[in-house]
Write an enzyme that holds these catalytic residues in place. Sequence first.
Site, PDB file in Angstrom:
ATOM      1  N   GLU A   1      19.677 -10.994 -19.672  1.00  0.00           N
ATOM      2  CA  GLU A   1      20.478 -11.802 -20.438  1.00  0.00           C
ATOM      3  C   GLU A   1      19.882 -12.975 -20.538  1.00  0.00           C
ATOM      4  O   GLU A   1      20.329 -14.253 -20.467  1.00  0.00           O
ATOM      5  CB  GLU A   1      21.454 -12.400 -19.017  1.00  0.00           C
TER       6      GLU A   1
ATOM      7  N   ARG B   1       1.693 -18.523 -41.622  1.00  0.00           N
ATOM      8  CA  ARG B   1       1.426 -18.572 -43.425  1.00  0.00           C
ATOM      9  C   ARG B   1       0.658 -20.037 -44.234  1.00  0.00           C
ATOM     10  O   ARG B   1       0.390 -20.689 -44.937  1.00  0.00           O
ATOM     11  CB  ARG B   1       2.172 -18.646 -44.223  1.00  0.00           C
TER      12      ARG B   1
ATOM     13  N   PRO C   1      18.507 -17.743 -27.031  1.00  0.00           N
ATOM     14  CA  PRO C   1      19.502 -18.153 -28.390  1.00  0.00           C
ATOM     15  C   PRO C   1      20.182 -20.428 -28.654  1.00  0.00           C
ATOM     16  O   PRO C   1      19.939 -20.013 -29.496  1.00  0.00           O
ATOM     17  CB  PRO C   1      20.371 -17.110 -27.524  1.00  0.00           C
TER      18      PRO C   1
ATOM     19  N   ASP D   1       5.169 -27.918 -51.780  1.00  0.00           N
ATOM     20  CA  ASP D   1       6.986 -27.175 -52.423  1.00  0.00           C
ATOM     21  C   ASP D   1       7.248 -25.713 -52.453  1.00  0.00           C
ATOM     22  O   ASP D   1       8.325 -25.468 -52.919  1.00  0.00           O
ATOM     23  CB  ASP D   1       6.665 -28.045 -53.891  1.00  0.00           C
TER      24      ASP D   1
HETATM   25  C1  21W Z   1      21.002 -12.534 -26.330  1.00  0.00           C
HETATM   26  C2  21W Z   1      18.815 -13.508 -23.849  1.00  0.00           C
HETATM   27  C3  21W Z   1      22.222 -13.166 -25.336  1.00  0.00           C
HETATM   28  C4  21W Z   1      20.428 -13.938 -23.476  1.00  0.00           C
HETATM   29  C5  21W Z   1      23.431 -15.004 -18.408  1.00  0.00           C
HETATM   30  C6  21W Z   1      24.335 -13.789 -19.023  1.00  0.00           C
HETATM   31  C7  21W Z   1      15.809 -15.663 -28.901  1.00  0.00           C
HETATM   32  C8  21W Z   1      17.909 -14.889 -29.833  1.00  0.00           C
HETATM   33  C9  21W Z   1      16.751 -14.385 -28.895  1.00  0.00           C
HETATM   34  C10 21W Z   1      19.731 -12.978 -25.540  1.00  0.00           C
HETATM   35  C11 21W Z   1      21.822 -13.684 -23.777  1.00  0.00           C
HETATM   36  C12 21W Z   1      16.246 -15.808 -30.550  1.00  0.00           C
HETATM   37  C13 21W Z   1      24.143 -15.690 -20.137  1.00  0.00           C
HETATM   38  C14 21W Z   1      18.384 -15.839 -32.326  1.00  0.00           C
HETATM   39  C15 21W Z   1      18.482 -14.731 -30.264  1.00  0.00           C
HETATM   40  C16 21W Z   1      17.194 -13.415 -27.440  1.00  0.00           C
HETATM   41  C17 21W Z   1      18.514 -12.053 -26.201  1.00  0.00           C
HETATM   42  C18 21W Z   1      23.131 -14.243 -23.402  1.00  0.00           C
HETATM   43  C19 21W Z   1      23.736 -16.009 -21.455  1.00  0.00           C
HETATM   44  N1  21W Z   1      23.492 -15.613 -19.246  1.00  0.00           N
HETATM   45  N2  21W Z   1      17.503 -16.874 -31.931  1.00  0.00           N
HETATM   46  N3  21W Z   1      24.647 -14.621 -20.175  1.00  0.00           N
HETATM   47  N4  21W Z   1      19.570 -15.363 -32.037  1.00  0.00           N
HETATM   48  N5  21W Z   1      17.802 -13.270 -27.513  1.00  0.00           N
HETATM   49  N6  21W Z   1      22.272 -16.450 -22.205  1.00  0.00           N
HETATM   50  O1  21W Z   1      20.017 -13.822 -29.637  1.00  0.00           O
HETATM   51  O2  21W Z   1      16.395 -13.489 -26.694  1.00  0.00           O
HETATM   52  S1  21W Z   1      15.201 -16.653 -30.099  1.00  0.00           S
END
Ligand code: 21W
Length: 196
Positions: free
Chosen positions: A113, A151, A86, A166
């Site tokens: 997390e 793709r 994220p 395009d």
């Molecule tokens: C969501 C992992 C929130 C970590 C300790 C406590 C991969 C993703 C993900 C996730 C956290 C993507 C933390 C868009 C997404 C993914 C799971 C929080 C902080 N550390 N693209 N809190 N949205 N999400 N981490 O959620 O793995 S690409």
Amino acid sequence: MKIDVLTLFPEMFSMLSDYGVIGKAIDKQVLDFSVHNIRDYSLDKHKSVDDTVYGGAAGMLMKPQPIVSAINDVKTKSSKVIYLSPQGSILTQEKAIYLAKEEHLVLLCGHYEGIDSRVTNNYIDEEISIGDYVLTGGELPAMVLIDTVVRWVKGVLGNEESAPSDSHCDGLLQYDEFTKPRNFEGYEVPEVLLNG
Ligand code: 21W
């Protein structure tokens, strides 16, 4: 192109390999696709893959050993190791085209997390997010990345060239499109489109 996915939920990826354009790319051997269960690399006697966070934060993090063992098992000199995160930079069409030129992608999917920062800081080439919303793991983002990157690989789409340059705009063009029938429940196809 070769793609190796590292995940705790390998079964999720059968929907990619069993259907559609990606499945056909694998059949045609244009794409060499493998999925690896990170849990299989755990040297722990209970095959554990996560642990509590130093500093007292809530939740669990994926521990480094199984992930790093998995990365070391699949990577070569020509690999690009991508962590779906994220916190990563957002995936764009431009990025997808650039990744399609890589020989080998290793895609790491996180859960809980997230993962121990020593992994992200030392074993990852790039962190990629698919957008500003919170999911439960990196598996769906990895599948989105694979779908858009593959793709652009030569030989994947029906015609020999890759997706037209395009096509960035193709799906976004602002005109309506119609197929048969000419009249559907009283809704007509515009007259101008009926001949030619
Ligand atoms: C969501 C992992 C929130 C970590 C300790 C406590 C991969 C993703 C993900 C996730 C956290 C993507 C933390 C868009 C997404 C993914 C799971 C929080 C902080 N550390 N693209 N809190 N949205 N999400 N981490 O959620 O793995 S690409």
